[in-house]
Scaffold this motif. Sequence first.
Motif, short mmCIF file in Angstrom:
data_model
loop_
_atom_site.label_atom_id
_atom_site.label_comp_id
_atom_site.label_asym_id
_atom_site.label_seq_id
_atom_site.Cartn_x
_atom_site.Cartn_y
_atom_site.Cartn_z
N LEU A 129 0.84 -1.20 0.00
CA LEU A 129 0.00 0.00 0.00
C LEU A 129 0.87 1.25 0.00
N ALA A 130 1.96 1.23 0.77
CA ALA A 130 2.86 2.39 0.84
C ALA A 130 3.47 2.70 -0.51
N VAL A 131 3.91 1.68 -1.21
CA VAL A 131 4.54 1.89 -2.52
C VAL A 131 3.53 2.45 -3.51
N PHE A 132 2.34 1.86 -3.56
CA PHE A 132 1.33 2.36 -4.51
C PHE A 132 0.87 3.76 -4.14
N ALA A 133 0.80 4.08 -2.86
CA ALA A 133 0.43 5.44 -2.45
C ALA A 133 1.50 6.44 -2.86
N ALA A 134 2.76 6.07 -2.69
CA ALA A 134 3.86 6.97 -3.04
C ALA A 134 3.94 7.20 -4.54
N LEU A 135 3.53 6.22 -5.33
CA LEU A 135 3.63 6.33 -6.79
C LEU A 135 2.33 6.77 -7.46
N SER A 136 1.33 7.07 -6.67
CA SER A 136 0.04 7.47 -7.21
C SER A 136 0.07 8.90 -7.77
N ALA A 137 -0.70 9.11 -8.83
CA ALA A 137 -0.82 10.45 -9.41
C ALA A 137 -1.86 11.29 -8.68
N PHE A 138 -2.61 10.69 -7.82
CA PHE A 138 -3.68 11.40 -7.13
C PHE A 138 -3.13 12.31 -6.04
N PRO A 139 -3.91 13.31 -5.63
CA PRO A 139 -3.46 14.20 -4.55
C PRO A 139 -3.22 13.42 -3.25
N ALA A 140 -2.39 13.99 -2.40
CA ALA A 140 -2.02 13.34 -1.14
C ALA A 140 -3.24 12.99 -0.30
N TRP A 141 -4.22 13.88 -0.25
CA TRP A 141 -5.39 13.62 0.58
C TRP A 141 -6.18 12.41 0.07
N VAL A 142 -6.24 12.21 -1.24
CA VAL A 142 -6.95 11.04 -1.80
C VAL A 142 -6.21 9.77 -1.40
N ASN A 143 -4.90 9.78 -1.56
CA ASN A 143 -4.10 8.61 -1.21
C ASN A 143 -4.18 8.28 0.29
N THR A 144 -4.19 9.32 1.10
CA THR A 144 -4.28 9.11 2.55
C THR A 144 -5.63 8.51 2.92
N ILE A 145 -6.70 9.05 2.34
CA ILE A 145 -8.03 8.48 2.61
C ILE A 145 -8.12 7.05 2.09
N ALA A 146 -7.47 6.74 0.98
CA ALA A 146 -7.52 5.40 0.41
C ALA A 146 -6.72 4.39 1.22
N VAL A 147 -5.65 4.81 1.85
CA VAL A 147 -4.77 3.88 2.56
C VAL A 147 -5.30 3.54 3.96
N ILE A 148 -6.05 4.42 4.56
CA ILE A 148 -6.48 4.22 5.95
C ILE A 148 -7.46 3.05 6.13
N PRO A 149 -8.52 2.92 5.32
CA PRO A 149 -9.46 1.80 5.57
C PRO A 149 -8.82 0.41 5.51
N PRO A 150 -8.01 0.09 4.50
CA PRO A 150 -7.40 -1.25 4.54
C PRO A 150 -6.52 -1.46 5.77
N LEU A 151 -5.74 -0.45 6.13
CA LEU A 151 -4.88 -0.59 7.30
C LEU A 151 -5.69 -0.75 8.58
N LEU A 152 -6.77 -0.02 8.68
CA LEU A 152 -7.63 -0.12 9.86
C LEU A 152 -8.21 -1.53 9.97
N PHE A 153 -8.69 -2.08 8.87
CA PHE A 153 -9.26 -3.43 8.93
C PHE A 153 -8.19 -4.50 9.11
N PHE A 154 -6.98 -4.27 8.59
CA PHE A 154 -5.88 -5.20 8.88
C PHE A 154 -5.63 -5.24 10.39
N ALA A 155 -5.57 -4.06 10.99
CA ALA A 155 -5.30 -3.97 12.43
C ALA A 155 -6.43 -4.61 13.24
#
Length: 147
Positions: free
Chosen positions: A64-90
Amino acid sequence: MDSLLHSTAACIALGAAGLFFEAGLLTGLWKYLCMRRSSEAQAPHYVNVAHRAALMYAFSAQLLAVFAALSAFPAWVNTIAVIPPLLFFAIAIVHYLHLGLTTLSNNTMRDSADRNKDYQILNILAAAEIGGFSVLLAGFFSRLLMS
């Protein structure tokens, strides 16, 4: 590598990866100690599951970190996208830890007090994990197409 450190979403995911990996190492020790104490040299079912899940989610969080870092989307979109999977993993890891401590079941769906509630949670989990990663994957492919 610097792109990972300059992305809020990637830093969140890498921090989670580190915590999940540490949980995997600690549950590995727990598993080993259970095996030593068991006459069959086996750990309880959900101790094994917690160990494997924590290790698997550690590497998933790195992805997830690699795809977020390489995404063309704005930082806020990537941050919102990364949080739900991490939350459910935890949440999954904590749930497996709890089940490993209680050793009340080796199949929580079969032994569930409310299967419909469990199915709802699993539906939300699937949507959050797949949806979050799909956004990051789309951002990655968008960046590839723009270059």
